[in-house]
Design an enzyme around this catalytic site. Structure first.
Site, PDB file in Angstrom:
ATOM      1  N   LYS A  22      -8.082   4.509  -1.196  1.00 23.28           N
ATOM      2  CA  LYS A  22      -7.663   3.179  -1.458  1.00 23.28           C
ATOM      3  C   LYS A  22      -6.419   3.428  -2.211  1.00 23.28           C
ATOM      4  CE  LYS A  22      -9.005   1.894  -5.862  1.00 23.28           C
ATOM      5  NZ  LYS A  22      -8.005   1.472  -6.710  1.00 23.28           N
ATOM      6  N   ASN A  23      -5.881   4.221  -3.088  1.00 31.52           N
ATOM      7  CA  ASN A  23      -4.885   4.163  -3.785  1.00 31.52           C
ATOM      8  C   ASN A  23      -3.475   4.766  -2.809  1.00 31.52           C
ATOM      9  OD1 ASN A  23      -6.165   3.138  -5.848  1.00 31.52           O
ATOM     10  ND2 ASN A  23      -6.274   5.178  -6.957  1.00 31.52           N
ATOM     11  N   ARG A  93      -4.133  -4.967  -9.794  1.00 28.56           N
ATOM     12  CA  ARG A  93      -2.731  -4.663 -10.183  1.00 28.56           C
ATOM     13  C   ARG A  93      -1.726  -4.205  -9.296  1.00 28.56           C
ATOM     14  NH1 ARG A  93       0.034  -2.904 -14.511  1.00 28.56           N
ATOM     15  NH2 ARG A  93       1.145  -0.898 -13.904  1.00 28.56           N
ATOM     16  N   CYS A 117      -5.817  -4.550 -18.221  1.00 27.25           N
ATOM     17  CA  CYS A 117      -7.081  -4.682 -17.735  1.00 27.25           C
ATOM     18  C   CYS A 117      -8.026  -3.603 -18.716  1.00 27.25           C
ATOM     19  CB  CYS A 117      -7.053  -3.764 -16.330  1.00 27.25           C
ATOM     20  SG  CYS A 117      -6.796  -2.131 -16.285  1.00 27.25           S
ATOM     21  N   ARG A 122      -1.220  -2.008 -19.230  1.00 27.85           N
ATOM     22  CA  ARG A 122      -0.699  -1.609 -18.088  1.00 27.85           C
ATOM     23  C   ARG A 122       0.632  -2.179 -17.934  1.00 27.85           C
ATOM     24  NH1 ARG A 122      -5.217  -0.520 -14.578  1.00 27.85           N
ATOM     25  NH2 ARG A 122      -3.595   0.519 -13.327  1.00 27.85           N
ATOM     26  N   ASP A 311      -8.990   9.156 -12.921  1.00 29.59           N
ATOM     27  CA  ASP A 311      -9.862   8.054 -12.194  1.00 29.59           C
ATOM     28  C   ASP A 311     -11.268   9.108 -12.009  1.00 29.59           C
ATOM     29  OD1 ASP A 311      -7.582   6.754  -9.986  1.00 29.59           O
ATOM     30  OD2 ASP A 311      -7.956   6.354 -12.008  1.00 29.59           O
ATOM     31  N   ARG A 403     -14.658  -2.732  -5.776  1.00 28.73           N
ATOM     32  CA  ARG A 403     -13.117  -2.690  -5.586  1.00 28.73           C
ATOM     33  C   ARG A 403     -12.789  -1.061  -4.955  1.00 28.73           C
ATOM     34  NH1 ARG A 403      -9.824  -4.210 -10.778  1.00 28.73           N
ATOM     35  NH2 ARG A 403      -8.422  -3.738  -9.047  1.00 28.73           N
TER      36      ARG A 403
HETATM   37  C1  EPZ Z   1      -2.455   4.015 -10.398  1.00 29.83           C
HETATM   38  O1  EPZ Z   1      -2.248   3.290 -11.085  1.00 29.83           O
HETATM   39  C2  EPZ Z   1      -3.764   4.214  -9.661  1.00 29.83           C
HETATM   40  N1  EPZ Z   1      -3.770   2.912  -9.126  1.00 29.83           N
HETATM   41  C3  EPZ Z   1      -4.759   4.074 -10.843  1.00 29.83           C
HETATM   42  O2  EPZ Z   1      -6.189   4.206 -10.225  1.00 29.83           O
HETATM   43  C4  EPZ Z   1      -4.673   5.592 -11.602  1.00 29.83           C
HETATM   44  O3  EPZ Z   1      -5.671   5.501 -12.705  1.00 29.83           O
HETATM   45  C5  EPZ Z   1      -3.144   5.626 -12.206  1.00 29.83           C
HETATM   46  O4  EPZ Z   1      -2.322   5.510 -10.973  1.00 29.83           O
HETATM   47  C6  EPZ Z   1      -3.036   7.098 -12.669  1.00 29.83           C
HETATM   48  O5  EPZ Z   1      -3.134   7.787 -11.859  1.00 29.83           O
HETATM   49  C7  EPZ Z   1      -3.403   2.889  -7.708  1.00 29.83           C
HETATM   50  O6  EPZ Z   1      -2.743   3.853  -7.200  1.00 29.83           O
HETATM   51  C8  EPZ Z   1      -3.415   1.446  -7.177  1.00 29.83           C
HETATM   52  P1  EPZ Z   1       0.499   4.500 -13.479  1.00 29.83           P
HETATM   53  P2  EPZ Z   1      -0.845   2.815 -11.901  1.00 29.83           P
HETATM   54  O7  EPZ Z   1       1.648   3.404 -13.376  1.00 29.83           O
HETATM   55  O8  EPZ Z   1       0.165   3.106 -10.798  1.00 29.83           O
HETATM   56  C9  EPZ Z   1       2.002   3.861 -17.996  1.00 29.83           C
HETATM   57  C10 EPZ Z   1      -8.304   3.486  -9.812  1.00 29.83           C
HETATM   58  O9  EPZ Z   1      -9.339   3.515 -10.422  1.00 29.83           O
HETATM   59  N2  EPZ Z   1       3.165   3.255 -17.553  1.00 29.83           N
HETATM   60  O10 EPZ Z   1       0.584   5.793 -13.012  1.00 29.83           O
HETATM   61  O11 EPZ Z   1      -1.039   1.362 -12.169  1.00 29.83           O
HETATM   62  C11 EPZ Z   1       0.570   3.271 -18.041  1.00 29.83           C
HETATM   63  O12 EPZ Z   1       0.174   2.329 -18.969  1.00 29.83           O
HETATM   64  C12 EPZ Z   1      -6.935   3.218 -10.502  1.00 29.83           C
HETATM   65  O13 EPZ Z   1      -8.184   3.549  -8.540  1.00 29.83           O
HETATM   66  C13 EPZ Z   1       4.307   2.704 -18.247  1.00 29.83           C
HETATM   67  O14 EPZ Z   1       4.324   2.754 -19.352  1.00 29.83           O
HETATM   68  O15 EPZ Z   1      -0.846   3.751 -13.160  1.00 29.83           O
HETATM   69  C14 EPZ Z   1      -0.289   4.773 -17.739  1.00 29.83           C
HETATM   70  O16 EPZ Z   1      -0.394   5.021 -19.296  1.00 29.83           O
HETATM   71  C15 EPZ Z   1      -7.230   2.699 -11.914  1.00 29.83           C
HETATM   72  N3  EPZ Z   1       5.031   1.769 -17.728  1.00 29.83           N
HETATM   73  C16 EPZ Z   1       0.839   5.720 -17.269  1.00 29.83           C
HETATM   74  O17 EPZ Z   1       2.028   5.152 -17.288  1.00 29.83           O
HETATM   75  C17 EPZ Z   1       4.856   1.416 -16.506  1.00 29.83           C
HETATM   76  O18 EPZ Z   1       5.910   0.627 -15.990  1.00 29.83           O
HETATM   77  C18 EPZ Z   1       0.368   6.124 -15.888  1.00 29.83           C
HETATM   78  O19 EPZ Z   1       0.246   4.613 -15.189  1.00 29.83           O
HETATM   79  C19 EPZ Z   1       4.007   1.756 -15.615  1.00 29.83           C
HETATM   80  C20 EPZ Z   1       3.098   2.883 -16.256  1.00 29.83           C
END
Ligand code: EPZ
Length: 441
Positions: A22-23, A93, A117, A122, A311, A403
């Site tokens: 998915k990701n 998202r 969420c 996020r 995850d 999802r």
């Molecule tokens: C991706 O989400 C995945 N989703 C998530 O999987 C996964 O949990 C996450 O990466 C971490 O590996 C997809 O790929 C579609 P991040 P993403 O931006 O990209 C902070 C699932 O269950 N952050 O890597 O949205 C954030 O708050 C989903 O399949 C900022 O501070 O996550 C977090 O603490 C859930 N500023 C950390 O970075 C930003 O602009 C990592 O978030 C962006 C993120």
């Protein structure tokens, strides 16, 4: 609203095949906005999130058609639309990944802020800072990001924040930089296999990207991206689904082989399973686990790749709930990602959590109950716990599960699990645990 009714206590056994990631599929689909001409993707799972993004892309002039079970044909037929509506972005998202491609290819993107969420705050500050550094004018208007640029220009970008790199932030910046003028360097880039899959997809269309899989990615912008072959581009197997299926065998004291998996994408996960006393063997294309009599307590800390993925944190916690001792579980990526603790405790687990750590005191057995899913991976953890619990467990609100898992109950049934999906409006859960309400009057 669909529920799963699970009859626990059955050791799983058998072989099952991992679906596409998915990701990986989501950012690749979003990047199709950059491409002139039809593209074919193979290994795209039929998931709610994939279908939500396909709907959004349709509104953005990009036709997405499912050819066979896992193949998509995608073609951009209208480059004029630039607005991604709140109602779709709030559902998923990863829709935010259309921002970079829209600005790079169409000069403008108006994308709703995704909001929070259940797994925590996020933010998208890293996404916006990167696209602004590439030369876009960005402002927020009525909950929408408005970003525009005549032509993006290469720059040095930083994609790592207080919780490590941003995966979709890296995807947004990487996609946008492919059409920027000049050279871009992404420092603190996400190293996840899904980002490598996206970058190699873009390179197959003529992009010039190097350093994929490291924390420094270099891109030399090109004028155009177009298909160079009619062959479908292969999405990688879903490492999170693979880990979930392996854990379903481990938690039930069974054994299972997951085919079509990529062991090299799960090194930390396989090591952690060994640490829990599970016997793990793997070779190119598949992974086999044989459970220990009872899991060993193991301290886990979810971290960015190549660490244990956040995850799979909830699913590992379900296994550790049955360990013969206490385990400490942390999550450095989403420190608040513990919504599953209360529901696991309803199944008889003994888990305390404070701040960003959970203390999992193993118990000899879990007992069936009616529980409520709260987010995608928490619902998977409840299903795993239900597979191990005595009697029956009902997991409600499994739209969360759909999802990110394509009929997980079907794959679990292939391993011998007794799992039934039903619509609770047709058959209230009262038949099982909740005493039927007395008739009115
Ligand atoms: C991706 O989400 C995945 N989703 C998530 O999987 C996964 O949990 C996450 O990466 C971490 O590996 C997809 O790929 C579609 P991040 P993403 O931006 O990209 C902070 C699932 O269950 N952050 O890597 O949205 C954030 O708050 C989903 O399949 C900022 O501070 O996550 C977090 O603490 C859930 N500023 C950390 O970075 C930003 O602009 C990592 O978030 C962006 C993120």
């Amino acid at each position: 609203m669909d529920c799963l009714r699970i009859t626990g206590g059955v050791p799983l056994a058998g072989t099952v095949t991992a679906g596409g990631s998915k990701n990986a599929a989501l950012p690749i689909m979003a990047a199709s906005i950059l491409v002139d001409g039809p593209i074919a993707l193979a290994g795209v799972p039929d998931l709610v999130d994939v279908n939500t993004l396909a709907l959004l892309l349709g509104y953005l002039g990009v036709e997405v058609k499912r050819q066979t079970n896992d193949d998509l044909r995608i073609e951009c037929v209208d480059n004029r639309p630039t607005r991604a509506e709140y109602d779709l972005v709030r559902r998923m998202r990863a829709s935010f990944c259309v921002l970079g491609p829209l600005v790079a290819r169409r000069g403008r993107g108006v994308v709703s802020l995704p909001g929070g969420c259940n797994i925590g705050n996020r933010p998208v500050d890293l996404h916006l800072a990167a696209i602004e550094k590439l030369g876009a004018d960005i402002h927020i208007e009525h909950g929408y990001v408005v970003a525009q640029a005549r032509r993006l220009k290469g720059a040095a970008l930083h994609l790592s924040g207080p919780f490590g790199p941003s995966v979709t932030g890296t995807a947004n910046a990487l996609s946008a930089a492919t059409l920027a003028r000049g050279r871009t360097v992404i420092i603190g880039a996400a190293r996840e296999p899904e980002i490598v899959n996206l970058g190699e997809f873009l390179n197959s269309l003529g992009a010039r990207i190097a350093g994929l899989g490291t924390d420094t990615i270099e891109i030399v912008g090109v004028e155009q991206l177009a298909p160079t072959s009619a062959r479908a581009y292969q999405v990688i197997p879903d490492r999170i689904e693979t880990g979930t299926l392996l854990l379903s065998a481990a938690i039930t004291g069974g054994s299972a082989t997951v085919r079509g998996a990529r062991p090299e994408h799960l090194t930390a996960v396989l090591e952690a399973l060994c640490g829990c006393g599970v016997d793990v063997t793997s070779s190119a294309g598949h992974i086999t686990v044989r459970a220990a009599t009872r899991p060993r307590p193991t301290n886990l800390d979810a971290r960015p790749y190549p660490g244990i993925p956040t995850d799979l944190q909830a699913q590992f916690m379900a296994l550790l709930a049955l360990a013969n001792g206490t385990s400490i579980v942390g999550d450095a990526v989403f420190p608040d990602r513990f919504m599953h603790v209360a529901e696991l405790n309803r199944l008889g687990a003994r888990i305390e959590h404070s701040a960003s750590t959970a203390r999992v005191h193993g118990v000899p057995a879990l007992s069936g109950a009616t529980v409520m899913a709260s987010d995608l991976r928490a619902s998977a953890a409840l299903v795993l716990a239900g597979l191990a619990a005595g009697r029956q467990t009902i997991v409600r609100r499994i739209y969360h599960l759909d999802r990110g898992y394509q009929r997980l109950e079907t794959k679990l049934a292939q391993l011998g699990a007794e799992v039934e999906r039903y619509d609770e409006s047709q058959r209230p859960a009262a038949a099982l645990h909740e005493p039927a309400l007395p008739p009115p009057g």
